[in-house]
Scaffold this motif. Structure first.
Motif, PDB file in Angstrom:
ATOM      1  N   UNK A 167       0.826  -1.208   0.000  1.00 46.09           N
ATOM      2  CA  UNK A 167       0.000   0.000   0.000  1.00 46.09           C
ATOM      3  C   UNK A 167       0.868   1.269   0.000  1.00 46.09           C
ATOM      4  N   UNK A 168       1.956   1.255   0.760  1.00 41.53           N
ATOM      5  CA  UNK A 168       2.812   2.441   0.820  1.00 41.53           C
ATOM      6  C   UNK A 168       3.448   2.750  -0.533  1.00 41.53           C
ATOM      7  N   UNK A 169       3.791   1.690  -1.293  1.00 39.13           N
ATOM      8  CA  UNK A 169       4.357   1.910  -2.624  1.00 39.13           C
ATOM      9  C   UNK A 169       3.313   2.470  -3.588  1.00 39.13           C
ATOM     10  N   UNK A 170       2.088   1.970  -3.491  1.00 37.45           N
ATOM     11  CA  UNK A 170       1.024   2.454  -4.369  1.00 37.45           C
ATOM     12  C   UNK A 170       0.691   3.912  -4.074  1.00 37.45           C
ATOM     13  N   UNK A 171       0.568   4.248  -2.796  1.00 35.82           N
ATOM     14  CA  UNK A 171       0.264   5.638  -2.417  1.00 35.82           C
ATOM     15  C   UNK A 171       1.391   6.558  -2.875  1.00 35.82           C
ATOM     16  N   UNK A 172       2.632   6.119  -2.703  1.00 36.21           N
ATOM     17  CA  UNK A 172       3.771   6.916  -3.158  1.00 36.21           C
ATOM     18  C   UNK A 172       3.741   7.098  -4.668  1.00 36.21           C
ATOM     19  N   UNK A 173       3.440   6.039  -5.395  1.00 41.03           N
ATOM     20  CA  UNK A 173       3.365   6.112  -6.853  1.00 41.03           C
ATOM     21  C   UNK A 173       2.319   7.120  -7.301  1.00 41.03           C
ATOM     22  N   UNK A 174       1.144   7.063  -6.709  1.00 38.53           N
ATOM     23  CA  UNK A 174       0.058   7.968  -7.109  1.00 38.53           C
ATOM     24  C   UNK A 174       0.398   9.420  -6.770  1.00 38.53           C
ATOM     25  N   UNK A 175       0.815   9.667  -5.523  1.00 40.28           N
ATOM     26  CA  UNK A 175       1.120  11.041  -5.116  1.00 40.28           C
ATOM     27  C   UNK A 175       2.308  11.624  -5.885  1.00 40.28           C
ATOM     28  N   UNK A 176       3.339  10.810  -6.107  1.00 44.66           N
ATOM     29  CA  UNK A 176       4.505  11.295  -6.844  1.00 44.66           C
ATOM     30  C   UNK A 176       4.152  11.592  -8.297  1.00 44.66           C
TER      31      UNK A 176
ATOM     32  N   UNK B  17       4.381  11.496   3.752  1.00 42.18           N
ATOM     33  CA  UNK B  17       3.391  10.421   3.866  1.00 42.18           C
ATOM     34  C   UNK B  17       4.078   9.059   3.787  1.00 42.18           C
ATOM     35  N   UNK B  18       5.036   8.932   2.892  1.00 37.46           N
ATOM     36  CA  UNK B  18       5.758   7.653   2.765  1.00 37.46           C
ATOM     37  C   UNK B  18       6.504   7.312   4.049  1.00 37.46           C
ATOM     38  N   UNK B  19       7.190   8.296   4.616  1.00 44.03           N
ATOM     39  CA  UNK B  19       7.926   8.036   5.866  1.00 44.03           C
ATOM     40  C   UNK B  19       6.957   7.652   6.991  1.00 44.03           C
ATOM     41  N   UNK B  20       5.817   8.281   7.026  1.00 42.81           N
ATOM     42  CA  UNK B  20       4.813   7.962   8.055  1.00 42.81           C
ATOM     43  C   UNK B  20       4.278   6.545   7.859  1.00 42.81           C
ATOM     44  N   UNK B  21       4.032   6.146   6.603  1.00 44.56           N
ATOM     45  CA  UNK B  21       3.511   4.814   6.332  1.00 44.56           C
ATOM     46  C   UNK B  21       4.545   3.731   6.618  1.00 44.56           C
ATOM     47  N   UNK B  22       5.829   4.065   6.526  1.00 39.30           N
ATOM     48  CA  UNK B  22       6.886   3.113   6.834  1.00 39.30           C
ATOM     49  C   UNK B  22       7.193   3.069   8.328  1.00 39.30           C
ATOM     50  N   UNK B  23       6.565   3.939   9.106  1.00 40.43           N
ATOM     51  CA  UNK B  23       6.786   3.959  10.541  1.00 40.43           C
ATOM     52  C   UNK B  23       8.065   4.665  10.948  1.00 40.43           C
ATOM     53  N   UNK B  24       8.609   5.480  10.066  1.00 45.90           N
ATOM     54  CA  UNK B  24       9.832   6.211  10.371  1.00 45.90           C
ATOM     55  C   UNK B  24       9.476   7.597  10.888  1.00 45.90           C
ATOM     56  N   UNK B  25      10.392   8.172  11.629  1.00 49.19           N
ATOM     57  CA  UNK B  25      10.179   9.503  12.168  1.00 49.19           C
ATOM     58  C   UNK B  25      10.536  10.579  11.158  1.00 49.19           C
ATOM     59  N   UNK B  26      10.546  11.796  11.634  1.00 50.62           N
ATOM     60  CA  UNK B  26      10.921  12.921  10.785  1.00 50.62           C
ATOM     61  C   UNK B  26      12.410  12.834  10.459  1.00 50.62           C
ATOM     62  N   UNK B  27      12.841  13.642   9.520  1.00 47.31           N
ATOM     63  CA  UNK B  27      14.224  13.640   9.100  1.00 47.31           C
ATOM     64  C   UNK B  27      15.124  14.213  10.181  1.00 47.31           C
TER      65      UNK B  27
END
Length: 123
Positions: A3-12, A54-64
């Motif tokens: 799902x995270x890859x699909x959302x990234x693909x669409x938004x990008x 959004x991608x970082x949030x979906x992967x469970x990673x924090x801010x940069x």
């Protein structure tokens, strides 16, 4: 596909289309839409930045984390892209600057390629 890859693909894709259409509106004088193109380009850039968050949030990673290495990488990225773009403009827009444009474009490419060992720290 995750799902995270699909959302990234669409938004990008949406962000890239908005940005590129905005740049076309700015750079093609027959369209007579410079201001609208700037606004659309900014919307595209904001969409791409939102995609990253959004991608970082979906992967469970924090801010940069913003440290010295990140600042140098971003500065080199901006300088490399501007140098590469200047070389492209020199070859396509200005008369009699083909060779110099190729040289400047290659310097920009080398600057962008130097980001890989800088960021990944080759072993």
């Amino acid at each position: 596909m995750k799902r995270e890859n699909y959302v990234t693909l669409v938004l990008a894709t949406i962000g890239a289309v908005l940005f590129s259409l905005g740049m076309c509106m700015c750079l093609i004088p027959e369209w007579n839409a410079f201001q609208q193109g700037v606004i659309l380009g900014i919307v595209g850039i904001v969409t791409l930045l939102i995609t990253l968050l959004v991608r970082r949030k979906m992967q469970g990673k924090g801010m940069f984390s913003f440290d010295k290495r990140t600042a140098v990488s971003v500065a080199l990225l901006i300088l490399g892209v501007l140098t590469f773009g200047t070389g492209l403009c020199m070859t396509m827009v200005f008369e009699g600057m083909m060779i110099w444009g190729i040289i400047v474009g290659l310097i920009g490419m080398l600057m962008l390629l130097s980001l890989i060992p800088l960021y990944k720290r080759l072993k």
